[in-house]
Design a protein around this motif. Structure first.
Motif, PDB file in Angstrom:
ATOM      1  N   ALA A 178      12.635  21.654   1.710  1.00 52.73           N
ATOM      2  CA  ALA A 178      14.079  21.486   1.567  1.00 52.73           C
ATOM      3  C   ALA A 178      14.764  22.847   1.651  1.00 52.73           C
ATOM      4  N   VAL A 179      15.748  22.946   2.541  1.00 52.73           N
ATOM      5  CA  VAL A 179      16.489  24.189   2.743  1.00 52.73           C
ATOM      6  C   VAL A 179      17.973  23.896   2.564  1.00 52.73           C
ATOM      7  N   HIS A 180      18.620  24.657   1.706  1.00 49.17           N
ATOM      8  CA  HIS A 180      20.030  24.445   1.372  1.00 49.17           C
ATOM      9  C   HIS A 180      20.839  25.593   1.966  1.00 49.17           C
ATOM     10  N   LEU A 206      10.178  25.816  -2.269  1.00 47.81           N
ATOM     11  CA  LEU A 206       8.800  25.811  -1.804  1.00 47.81           C
ATOM     12  C   LEU A 206       8.107  24.501  -2.186  1.00 47.81           C
ATOM     13  N   ARG A 207       6.943  24.290  -1.652  1.00 46.96           N
ATOM     14  CA  ARG A 207       6.199  23.032  -1.846  1.00 46.96           C
ATOM     15  C   ARG A 207       6.110  22.605  -3.312  1.00 46.96           C
ATOM     16  N   HIS A 217       8.374  21.740  -5.268  1.00 42.23           N
ATOM     17  CA  HIS A 217       9.490  22.187  -6.095  1.00 42.23           C
ATOM     18  C   HIS A 217      10.811  21.640  -5.552  1.00 42.23           C
ATOM     19  N   GLY A 218      11.762  21.445  -6.462  1.00 40.39           N
ATOM     20  CA  GLY A 218      13.100  21.054  -6.074  1.00 40.39           C
ATOM     21  C   GLY A 218      13.120  19.785  -5.245  1.00 40.39           C
ATOM     22  N   ALA A 219      13.844  19.837  -4.122  1.00 41.06           N
ATOM     23  CA  ALA A 219      14.003  18.663  -3.262  1.00 41.06           C
ATOM     24  C   ALA A 219      12.937  18.557  -2.188  1.00 41.06           C
ATOM     25  N   THR A 220      12.022  19.518  -2.125  1.00 41.04           N
ATOM     26  CA  THR A 220      10.971  19.491  -1.107  1.00 41.04           C
ATOM     27  C   THR A 220      10.032  18.315  -1.336  1.00 41.04           C
ATOM     28  N   VAL A 221       9.605  17.703  -0.238  1.00 41.20           N
ATOM     29  CA  VAL A 221       8.719  16.545  -0.285  1.00 41.20           C
ATOM     30  C   VAL A 221       7.288  17.005  -0.014  1.00 41.20           C
ATOM     31  N   ASP A 272       5.244  27.760   4.203  1.00 42.24           N
ATOM     32  CA  ASP A 272       6.526  27.100   3.939  1.00 42.24           C
ATOM     33  C   ASP A 272       7.695  28.004   4.322  1.00 42.24           C
ATOM     34  N   LEU A 273       7.645  29.259   3.870  1.00 36.60           N
ATOM     35  CA  LEU A 273       8.759  30.160   4.144  1.00 36.60           C
ATOM     36  C   LEU A 273       8.790  30.557   5.620  1.00 36.60           C
TER      37      LEU A 273
END
Length: 281
Positions: A18-20, A60-61, A63-67, A82-83
Motif C-alpha cells: 500500500a502506497v499513499h 511495508l509487508r 503492516h498498515g493497508a498492505t495485503v 517491497d520498497l
C-alpha cells in the motif's frame, strides 16, 4: 492534511504494498515506518513540512493497508523488495527517503538495490546491527513478549488511551499516535478493532530482519543522516553513532532527551531537522 491517493504495488511473495501518495509539486519523498507501526503516522510531521516535499508513505509487508499472506517473511531482502517495487512503480530518481527503525534500515539498503533512486536519506535509529551467533541477553524474552501483545480493543479510543498512558508509545506526539491507531487497526464485525500487524507477524519481523545489513553499510553511496535519541539506553540508540560511522557519507543528529520514538515526539523538531537536511541552501 490532504487525503492521499492510495494504490497497491505488487512485490515478492504475493505482497501488495500500500502506497499513499499526497501529490503536489515538491520533491518526491518516501516515508517508511518501523516494525509494528504504519507509514501514515508520519502525516502530522508531513503537514509541518510544506510544499517543498511531495510525500509518499509506504506500508511495508504485513503492516498498515498492505495485503500480505499469513506466512510472509521479513528478511532484509524481502523488505527491500517491497520498497524497491515502489521505487520502480514511481520511476524515482534522486528522491528523498525518511525512515524510522526497521523502515530506516530498509531505506538505506534499498539505495544499494536501486542506485540513483535516492539522493539522500534521513533515518531515525535504523535497525542495523552486527549479527551475533548468540542472541543478546533479553532478546528472546522480547520476541516472546511481542507474540503476546494485545491485538484487539473494544474501540480505537480504548487503544489510544492505553498506548498514550504507558511506555514506550507514550513518547509519541498525540497526533502521530492517533494517526497510528486510526490507520493501524482493522474494524471487526462485532465493533471492536484489531491490529493490522498481527503480533505473531511483528515478532517474526524482530526475529528475521537482522541478517546482512551491517556488512553492506560500507557500500552505501548516498548521504545519510542518522538521528537518534540522546535519552535512550537500549541498543537502537547506542548503535546509531556506529552505524553513521560505518556509512561512507553518514552523519549524526542527537534528539536530546528522546528515546526510540523520538522522531514522533516533537512535530516541529523533526520537521525542522528534515528541512535542514534535505533542503540545502
Amino acid at each position: 492534511m490532504p487525503k492521499p491517493e492510495t494504490r497497491f504495488i505488487s512485490s515478492q511473495d504475493g505482497v501488495e504494498v500500500a502506497v499513499h501518495d499526497y501529490g503536489g509539486l515538491g520533491h518526491p519523498t518516501l516515508f517508511v515506518h518501523g516494525t509494528g507501526l504504519v507509514s501514515r503516522m508520519w502525516e502530522p510531521i508531513i503537514s509541518e513540512l510544506g510544499s517543498d516535499f511531495r510525500a509518499i508513505c509506504v506500508d511495508l509487508r504485513a503492516h498498515g493497508a498492505t495485503v500480505s499472506p499469513s506466512n510472509v517473511n521479513f528478511f532484509e531482502h524481502r523488505m527491500v523488495a517491497d520498497l524497491t517495487a515502489v521505487v520502480d512503480a514511481f520511476d524515482l530518481r534522486d528522491a528523498w527517503v525518511v525512515g524510522h527503525s526497521m523502515g530506516g534500515a530498509t531505506s538505506i539498503l534499498t539505495s544499494l538495490e536501486r542506485p540513483g533512486a535516492f539522493q539522500r536519506a534521513w533515518v531515525y535509529e535504523p535497525i542495523i546491527f552486527e549479527r551475533e551467533d548468540d542472541r543478546p541477553e533479553g532478546a528472546f524474552d522480547f520476541v516472546e513478549a511481542t507474540k503476546h501483545r494485545r491485538s484487539v480493543f473494544p474501540s480505537r479510543r480504548d487503544a489510544l488511551e492505553r498506548y498514550g498512558s504507558r511506555p514506550p508509545l507514550n513518547e509519541i506526539h498525540p497526533d502521530c499516535l492517533e494517526a497510528y491507531v486510526h490507520h493501524g487497526f482493522i474494524d471487526q464485525p462485532d465493533g471492536s478493532v484489531k491490529l493490522a500487524c498481527d503480533p505473531l507477524l511483528e515478532s517474526r519481523a524482530f526475529e528475521q530482519f537482522l541478517q546482512e545489513g551491517w556488512d553492506r553499510l560500507p557500500l552505501v553511496e548516498i548521504e545519510v543522516r542518522v538521528a537518534y535519541g540522546g535519552g535512550g539506553s537500549d541498543r537502537t540508540s547506542t548503535a546509531s553513532p556506529g552505524i553513521a560511522e560505518r556509512l561512507p557519507s553518514g552523519s549524526v543528529e542527537v534528539f536530546e532527551g528522546s528515546d526510540h520514538f523520538g522522531c514522533f515526539t516533537s512535530l516541529e523538531h523533526t520537521a525542522t531537522s528534515l528541512r535542514d537536511w534535505f533542503i540545502q541552501t
